[in-house]
Design a protein around this motif. Structure first.
Motif, PDB file in Angstrom:
ATOM      1  N   SER A   1       0.856  -1.277   0.027  1.00 52.06           N
ATOM      2  CA  SER A   1       0.072   0.019  -0.016  1.00 52.06           C
ATOM      3  C   SER A   1       0.946   1.234  -0.017  1.00 52.06           C
ATOM      4  O   SER A   1       1.980   1.293   0.764  1.00 52.06           O
ATOM      5  CB  SER A   1      -1.034   0.230   1.321  1.00 52.06           C
ATOM      6  N   ARG A   2       0.122   2.402  -0.672  1.00 52.48           N
ATOM      7  CA  ARG A   2       1.020   3.569  -0.680  1.00 52.48           C
ATOM      8  C   ARG A   2       1.588   4.152   0.698  1.00 52.48           C
ATOM      9  O   ARG A   2       0.718   3.929   1.629  1.00 52.48           O
ATOM     10  CB  ARG A   2       0.292   4.564  -1.245  1.00 52.48           C
TER      11      ARG A   2
ATOM     12  N   GLY B   1      -0.427   7.138   1.412  1.00 51.70           N
ATOM     13  CA  GLY B   1      -1.803   6.900   1.517  1.00 51.70           C
ATOM     14  C   GLY B   1      -2.705   7.477   2.553  1.00 51.70           C
ATOM     15  O   GLY B   1      -3.585   8.385   2.327  1.00 51.70           O
ATOM     16  N   PRO B   2      -2.092   7.215   3.796  1.00 49.12           N
ATOM     17  CA  PRO B   2      -2.859   7.775   4.931  1.00 49.12           C
ATOM     18  C   PRO B   2      -3.035   9.378   4.939  1.00 49.12           C
ATOM     19  O   PRO B   2      -4.099   9.835   5.212  1.00 49.12           O
ATOM     20  CB  PRO B   2      -1.930   7.490   6.305  1.00 49.12           C
ATOM     21  N   LEU B   3      -2.144  10.102   4.160  1.00 48.96           N
ATOM     22  CA  LEU B   3      -2.163  11.800   4.311  1.00 48.96           C
ATOM     23  C   LEU B   3      -3.053  11.912   2.958  1.00 48.96           C
ATOM     24  O   LEU B   3      -3.819  13.002   3.047  1.00 48.96           O
ATOM     25  CB  LEU B   3      -0.794  12.114   3.711  1.00 48.96           C
ATOM     26  N   LYS B   4      -3.281  11.332   1.863  1.00 49.95           N
ATOM     27  CA  LYS B   4      -3.905  11.410   0.908  1.00 49.95           C
ATOM     28  C   LYS B   4      -5.541  11.223   1.116  1.00 49.95           C
ATOM     29  O   LYS B   4      -6.400  11.934   0.677  1.00 49.95           O
ATOM     30  CB  LYS B   4      -3.801  10.777  -0.410  1.00 49.95           C
ATOM     31  N   VAL B   5      -5.899  10.094   1.929  1.00 51.90           N
ATOM     32  CA  VAL B   5      -7.352   9.929   2.260  1.00 51.90           C
ATOM     33  C   VAL B   5      -7.910  10.559   3.558  1.00 51.90           C
ATOM     34  O   VAL B   5      -9.042  10.506   3.741  1.00 51.90           O
ATOM     35  CB  VAL B   5      -7.524   8.290   2.512  1.00 51.90           C
ATOM     36  N   THR B   6      -6.693  11.402   4.213  1.00 51.60           N
ATOM     37  CA  THR B   6      -7.344  12.204   5.287  1.00 51.60           C
ATOM     38  C   THR B   6      -7.425  13.932   5.010  1.00 51.60           C
ATOM     39  O   THR B   6      -7.721  14.506   5.744  1.00 51.60           O
ATOM     40  CB  THR B   6      -6.694  12.093   6.529  1.00 51.60           C
ATOM     41  N   GLY B   7      -6.946  14.243   3.757  1.00 47.27           N
ATOM     42  CA  GLY B   7      -7.066  15.594   3.266  1.00 47.27           C
ATOM     43  C   GLY B   7      -5.500  16.143   3.845  1.00 47.27           C
ATOM     44  O   GLY B   7      -5.450  17.468   3.658  1.00 47.27           O
TER      45      GLY B   7
ATOM     46  N   ALA C   1      -2.527  15.704   2.821  1.00 45.76           N
ATOM     47  CA  ALA C   1      -1.510  15.961   1.529  1.00 45.76           C
ATOM     48  C   ALA C   1      -1.949  17.348   0.912  1.00 45.76           C
ATOM     49  O   ALA C   1      -2.937  17.502   0.759  1.00 45.76           O
ATOM     50  CB  ALA C   1      -1.777  14.900   0.548  1.00 45.76           C
TER      51      ALA C   1
ATOM     52  N   TYR D   1      -1.431  20.314  -1.545  1.00 43.47           N
ATOM     53  CA  TYR D   1      -1.160  20.522  -2.970  1.00 43.47           C
ATOM     54  C   TYR D   1      -0.750  22.008  -3.153  1.00 43.47           C
ATOM     55  O   TYR D   1      -0.952  22.891  -2.081  1.00 43.47           O
ATOM     56  CB  TYR D   1      -2.436  20.282  -3.913  1.00 43.47           C
TER      57      TYR D   1
ATOM     58  N   GLY E   1      -1.800  17.056  -8.000  1.00 43.33           N
ATOM     59  CA  GLY E   1      -2.903  16.380  -8.362  1.00 43.33           C
ATOM     60  C   GLY E   1      -3.194  16.083  -9.710  1.00 43.33           C
ATOM     61  O   GLY E   1      -3.895  16.501 -10.452  1.00 43.33           O
TER      62      GLY E   1
ATOM     63  N   GLY F   1       1.287  10.922  -8.621  1.00 38.54           N
ATOM     64  CA  GLY F   1       0.262   9.901  -8.311  1.00 38.54           C
ATOM     65  C   GLY F   1       0.651   8.461  -8.743  1.00 38.54           C
ATOM     66  O   GLY F   1       0.080   7.585  -8.748  1.00 38.54           O
TER      67      GLY F   1
ATOM     68  N   GLY G   1      -8.440  19.894   2.866  1.00 38.80           N
ATOM     69  CA  GLY G   1      -8.720  18.524   2.163  1.00 38.80           C
ATOM     70  C   GLY G   1      -9.775  18.423   1.383  1.00 38.80           C
ATOM     71  O   GLY G   1      -9.970  17.796   0.460  1.00 38.80           O
TER      72      GLY G   1
ATOM     73  N   GLN H   1     -11.842   5.096   4.301  1.00 40.06           N
ATOM     74  CA  GLN H   1     -10.397   5.882   4.336  1.00 40.06           C
ATOM     75  C   GLN H   1      -9.471   4.743   4.139  1.00 40.06           C
ATOM     76  O   GLN H   1      -8.689   4.541   3.367  1.00 40.06           O
ATOM     77  CB  GLN H   1      -9.943   6.837   5.061  1.00 40.06           C
TER      78      GLN H   1
ATOM     79  N   PHE I   1      -6.825   5.568  -5.255  1.00 40.43           N
ATOM     80  CA  PHE I   1      -6.431   6.794  -5.589  1.00 40.43           C
ATOM     81  C   PHE I   1      -5.013   6.679  -6.134  1.00 40.43           C
ATOM     82  O   PHE I   1      -4.280   5.657  -5.861  1.00 40.43           O
ATOM     83  CB  PHE I   1      -6.552   7.610  -4.580  1.00 40.43           C
ATOM     84  N   GLN I   2      -4.666   7.737  -7.108  1.00 41.72           N
ATOM     85  CA  GLN I   2      -3.080   7.901  -7.285  1.00 41.72           C
ATOM     86  C   GLN I   2      -2.719   9.169  -6.901  1.00 41.72           C
ATOM     87  O   GLN I   2      -2.165   9.163  -5.929  1.00 41.72           O
ATOM     88  CB  GLN I   2      -3.168   7.471  -8.921  1.00 41.72           C
ATOM     89  N   CYS I   3      -3.142  10.201  -7.701  1.00 39.96           N
ATOM     90  CA  CYS I   3      -2.487  11.573  -7.473  1.00 39.96           C
ATOM     91  C   CYS I   3      -3.195  12.151  -6.112  1.00 39.96           C
ATOM     92  O   CYS I   3      -2.689  12.825  -5.366  1.00 39.96           O
ATOM     93  CB  CYS I   3      -2.788  12.459  -8.433  1.00 39.96           C
TER      94      CYS I   3
END
Lengths: 755, 171
Positions: free
Chosen positions: A15-16, A19-25, A27, A29, A245, A474, B45, B98, B107-109
């Protein structure tokens, strides 16, 4: 889960790590960094395609509360004069577009002013009040209108191979061929449309330096660009792109909001953010419209005797954007006579840009459609036809392949798909009112390694940091970098930190071309080897060191120890090595470079075989892609989980290209019309059914020392042709102009013909 | 928490419950909920992909219902409970959706991801999706240019399956 350091991460679905940063907002940009007193810039886009600005009236805009300034070509900080200073590492030959440089309008949507205000809302409101007057000149944006004036680009674009020299005599061989296929194929303008609009936040640091959070695929490319234009030294400009993104090529070159944000910051001496709107995302980079003619000559058996492939692509008046479009036809097939030619024609638009598998998406669609046409012409199964003409070597450059497991792709892909159950006749398979079509095609993309540096650092607390100025758009770069570092030091992933997306890190190229994983991970491997060697030096200096006589090749690092490979009990804790050397950490660098010796004799490519089932509504002409099997040969797969995602993403974008995507121009206005996500159709959830990805076994000891070939592009290449070929098989209608929309099918006599 | 609009002029006070936190905000009448979240509250987010309700990247939950926050004026949300991606779960305590997105590489980016996750949570609560095709249809307002659709579907199916077996409510 405890980590067994004897079982490597590389090759295991992981797993990435981001990932945890990206799915919780969490990360962040480019437009998401705050700064004290941050100003907001809003771009005013030009309204005509060609001509001059005669006046810009900003008086009303300036009355909007909160507006600080309106920058125009007449009112801005000084920048470099020469167009040379605006060149970036990726740009093609020509004179790059210079925003707000002078009164000249070169394309519709060109930025003509930047409103800078204390709030986003104020800048947006005021931008609507800027009144620009123009003197228009005649423009041409229609490639069809100028394709007769096409030319061979006089100066080739760096890194882009021109068509190979002709081999044999393709004209004579085609004329003499018993079987001929000659057709024209067209791919329209497409836009990348990453989900994140381009944005830049320039933060002025207390020491006068600039920290620039920018949406880009290459922090160092944009750092050099800004330094060159504004006369700044590199130690005063840091470009950060920790998260991006989506790029798909649109972020290889600096986008104009970067320049505008820095310009505003330099003019006003404030921190500034400029974010583009979605419609402004249609004002700088796109896949060029390309018109291609493919002529295939063959024996009645289907054996090719002649390949001619000619392409004309649109480019701007100010740059010669070039892609590898036609070379693939000479590369994929064994044929004594081949003539491949590529030309450009100028239109009054911005310069096109690389878009996922630039050139290959276009050229391979044409050749793989033509091969399908030949298969029906000679009555040979499309897979058999490709095996009959299989190229065992690179006949373009007269080189061997480092590896080519394409036959395995055909075999495994066909088996998984059930290709042997195909009824060969078009329009011979149906399910109720749906016509069913099965089509296939080949994909190919180059496997490259680019000069890349990495730094690895082992810390007293047992953690390892791996760092390189590469980007993760990504693609999963964070994760494969962590996996490589973890394996080299036998550590669990949790003990490895990754730094990337920062121009202050060791030199790396832009992320593109599918080279990032191979290049960055190779550099990390070399850096880890250097670090192990340095640790050994220190270990040997210890009193009573058990590694006193050990040579670098004798030792390995695992679980925080450095020990003899053949006698794991004999070793030293890395912490002890650092402590006795009075070090908190120890770093080493590695640099990966292409092997020029191998390159002299070998070519390296990824390949794929794509099998597709479409279902077409017999009355309505609606095409649905029911399932796709994409079998890929790409050398060693570092992370099967993110690798599969790369292919899925390529297939989805190919589906868009084949069936949905086209940026329409109003040639009277010289302007793109459907510049939003409602009217620029791209795949949504409901369009995507069953996609099956296979990675065939491909050992490659020559392409680079990891045997990794890259995956960013291969998923999209050829997939459009497989879909188009399936549509033909379903309906008997051959649509050679993408996208294959309902109107084109309904207009096709073959589609509407009564059986 | 009280946050004041950067400008003076037409600010109107509103009370929101953002991620279970009472928040007093002063917003101009033309400020979208999306911009209020991102610019005033620094809850970045929630993403801006198009600002026209065409991509779904800005999806948040208002009183449990998924909406495009770019098409909602902040001033009209007075008294509402708003859940953004930051309120669904944290790195330490992930929401099941999540966690499923990470597990399935959905997801990717990452830019459409908060919107996809909020939308998926809202969609499950609506209770209309029973099959894969229905999930696809009802998630089609959330674009993903990286093309992670198959994996997003798998993640949602996993959470729905878990919900069915343990009879838990998603949001």
């Amino acid at each position: 889960m405890t980590h067994d350091s004897n079982v490597p991460y590389i090759g295991r679905a992981t797993s990435r790590v981001d990932g945890p940063l990206k799915v919780t907002g969490g990360a962040k940009y480019a437009a998401e960094y705050a700064a004290p007193g941050l100003l907001h810039g809003y771009v005013v886009s030009g309204a005509i395609a060609k001509g001059r600005i005669t006046s810009i009236d900003v008086s009303d805009a300036m009355t909007v509360p909160g507006v600080v300034d309106v920058l125009t070509h007449e009112h801005r900080a000084r920048t470099a004069w020469l167009s040379y200073n605006y060149q970036d590492m990726i740009g093609p030959p020509g004179k790059p577009f210079r925003p707000l440089y002078d009164d000249k309008i070169q394309y519709s949507g060109q930025p003509v002013a930047l409103v800078v205000a204390e709030s986003f809302e104020a800048s947006r409101a005021a931008a609507a009040l800027v009144r620009v007057s123009y003197k228009s000149e005649e423009h041409i944006t229609d490639l069809e209108a100028v394709k007769g004036q096409s030319y061979v680009p006089p100066k080739r674009r760096s890194g882009i191979a021109p068509p190979p020299k002709p081999r044999g005599d393709a004209d004579d061989a085609f004329d003499a061929a018993p079987v001929k296929v000659k057709q024209q194929y067209r791919v329209p303008v497409e836009h990348h449309n990453p989900m994140e609009p381009f944005a830049t936040t320039v933060v002025r640091e207390q020491d006068g330096g600039l920290t620039i959070y920018d949406k880009t695929q290459g922090s160092q490319n944009n750092q050099a660009y800004i330094c060159s234009i504004f006369g700044l030294s590199k130690d005063k400009v840091r470009v950060v792109n920790a998260f991006m993104g989506g790029g798909f090529g649109s972020g290889l070159r600096p986008a104009y909001q970067l320049y505008l944000a820095v310009l505003a910051s330099q003019t006003l001496e404030r921190s500034v953010r400029v974010a583009l709107t979605r419609d402004q995302m249609f004002t700088f980079s796109y896949r060029p419209e390309t018109i291609q003619t493919v002529s295939l000559g063959a024996e009645p058996s289907g054996k090719l005797t002649a390949i001619r492939h000619h392409a004309v692509a649109g480019t701007s008046h100010f740059e010669d954007h070039q892609e590898v479009v036609v070379n693939w036809s000479g590369l994929l097939y064994d044929c004594k006579n081949a003539k491949l030619t590529y030309e450009l024609a100028k239109i009054d638009t911005h310069t096109p840009a690389d878009m996922r598998a630039p050139g290959a998406v276009l050229g391979v669609f044409a050749i793989e459609s033509a091969m399908d046409e030949l298969a029906y012409e000679v009555g040979v199964d499309p897979v058999e036809l490709r095996l009959l003409n299989y190229a065992e070597k690179d006949e373009n450059d007269d080189k061997e392949f480092t590896s080519k497991a394409l036959k395995a792709c055909f075999k495994e892909g066909a088996e998984r798909f059930g290709w042997s159950r195909r009824s060969p006749e078009p329009r011979s398979m149906r399910d109720g009112r749906e016509l069913i079509g099965w089509g296939m095609a080949t994909g190919v993309w180059e496997a490259q390694l680019m000069d890349t540096q990495a730094r690895v650092t082992i810390h007293l607390d047992g953690t390892l940091e791996v760092a390189s100025a590469t980007s993760d758009i990504g693609t999963g770069t964070y994760t494969v970098m962590a996996m490589t570092g973890a394996d080299m030091f036998g550590l669990p992933l949790e003990k490895v930190r990754v730094k990337l997306g920062d121009s202050s890190l060791p030199t790396a190229p832009v992320e593109g071309g599918s080279w990032a994983a191979a290049s960055t991970c190779s550099a990390i491997k070399l850096a880890c080897q250097a670090l192990t060697k340095d640790l050994l030096e220190h270990a040997r200096a210890l009193a009573d060191s058990p590694l006193k006589r050990a040579r670098p090749e004798d030792v390995v690092a695992r679980d925080g120890r450095l020990f003899l490979r053949d006698a794991p009990g004999t070793g030293v804790a890395i912490q002890d090595i650092l402590r006795s050397a009075k070090l908190d950490e120890l770093s080493a660098k590695g640099e990966a470079k292409p092997d020029s010796k191998v390159q002299k004799t070998h070519s390296s490519y990824t390949h794929s075989a794509i099998f597709c089932e479409v279902r077409v509504d017999e009355q309505l002409g609606v095409v649905r892609v029911a399932r796709i099997v994409n079998a890929v040969a790409a050398g060693k797969i570092i992370n099967p989980k993110t690798a599969r995602s790369q292919i899925l993403g390529g297939v989805v974008m190919a589906l868009g290209s084949a069936l949905e995507e086209e940026t329409f121009s109003d040639h009277a206005l010289g302007r793109f019309m459907n510049h939003n996500l409602a009217e620029y159709h791209m795949p949504v959830h409901a369009d995507i059914k069953d996609i099956d990805v296979i990675f065939v076994d491909e050992q490659d000891e020559l392409t680079n020392e990891l045997g990794v070939k890259g995956l960013g592009e291969i998923g999209i290449v050829g997939t459009g042709a497989a879909i188009a070929n399936a549509v033909f098989h379903a309906t008997g209608a051959r649509i050679r102009s993408l996208p294959i929309t309902v109107d084109k099918l309904i207009d096709s006599p073959a589609f509407t013909a009564e059986p | 928490m009280t946050v004041t609009a950067s400008d003076h002029t037409h600010a109107i006070p509103i009370d929101l419950h953002i991620n279970n936190q009472p928040t007093r905000l002063e917003v101009e009448p033309w400020t979208s909920l999306l911009d209020a979240l991102r610019e005033q509250l620094h809850l970045t987010g929630t993403k801006k992909g198009c600002d026209h309700g065409q991509c779904g990247a800005c999806t948040v939950l208002i009183d449990g219902t998924r909406i495009n926050s770019c098409l909602a004026l902040a001033v009209m949300q007075d008294g509402k409970a708003i859940t953004t991606i930051e309120g669904l779960g944290t790195v330490e305590t992930l929401h099941p959706m999540q966690a499923a997105f990470i597990e399935h590489d959905a997801f990717q980016c990452g830019y459409c991801t908060p919107g996809q996750i909020c939308s998926a949570v809202g969609m499950i609560k609506e209770g209309h999706a029973r099959t894969a095709d229905e999930i696809r249809e009802l998630m089609s307002g959330n674009l993903c240019r990286c093309g992670a659709y198959s994996n997003i579907l798998a993640a949602i199916e996993q959470v729905m399956g878990a919900n069915i077996s343990s009879e838990k409510v998603a949001a």
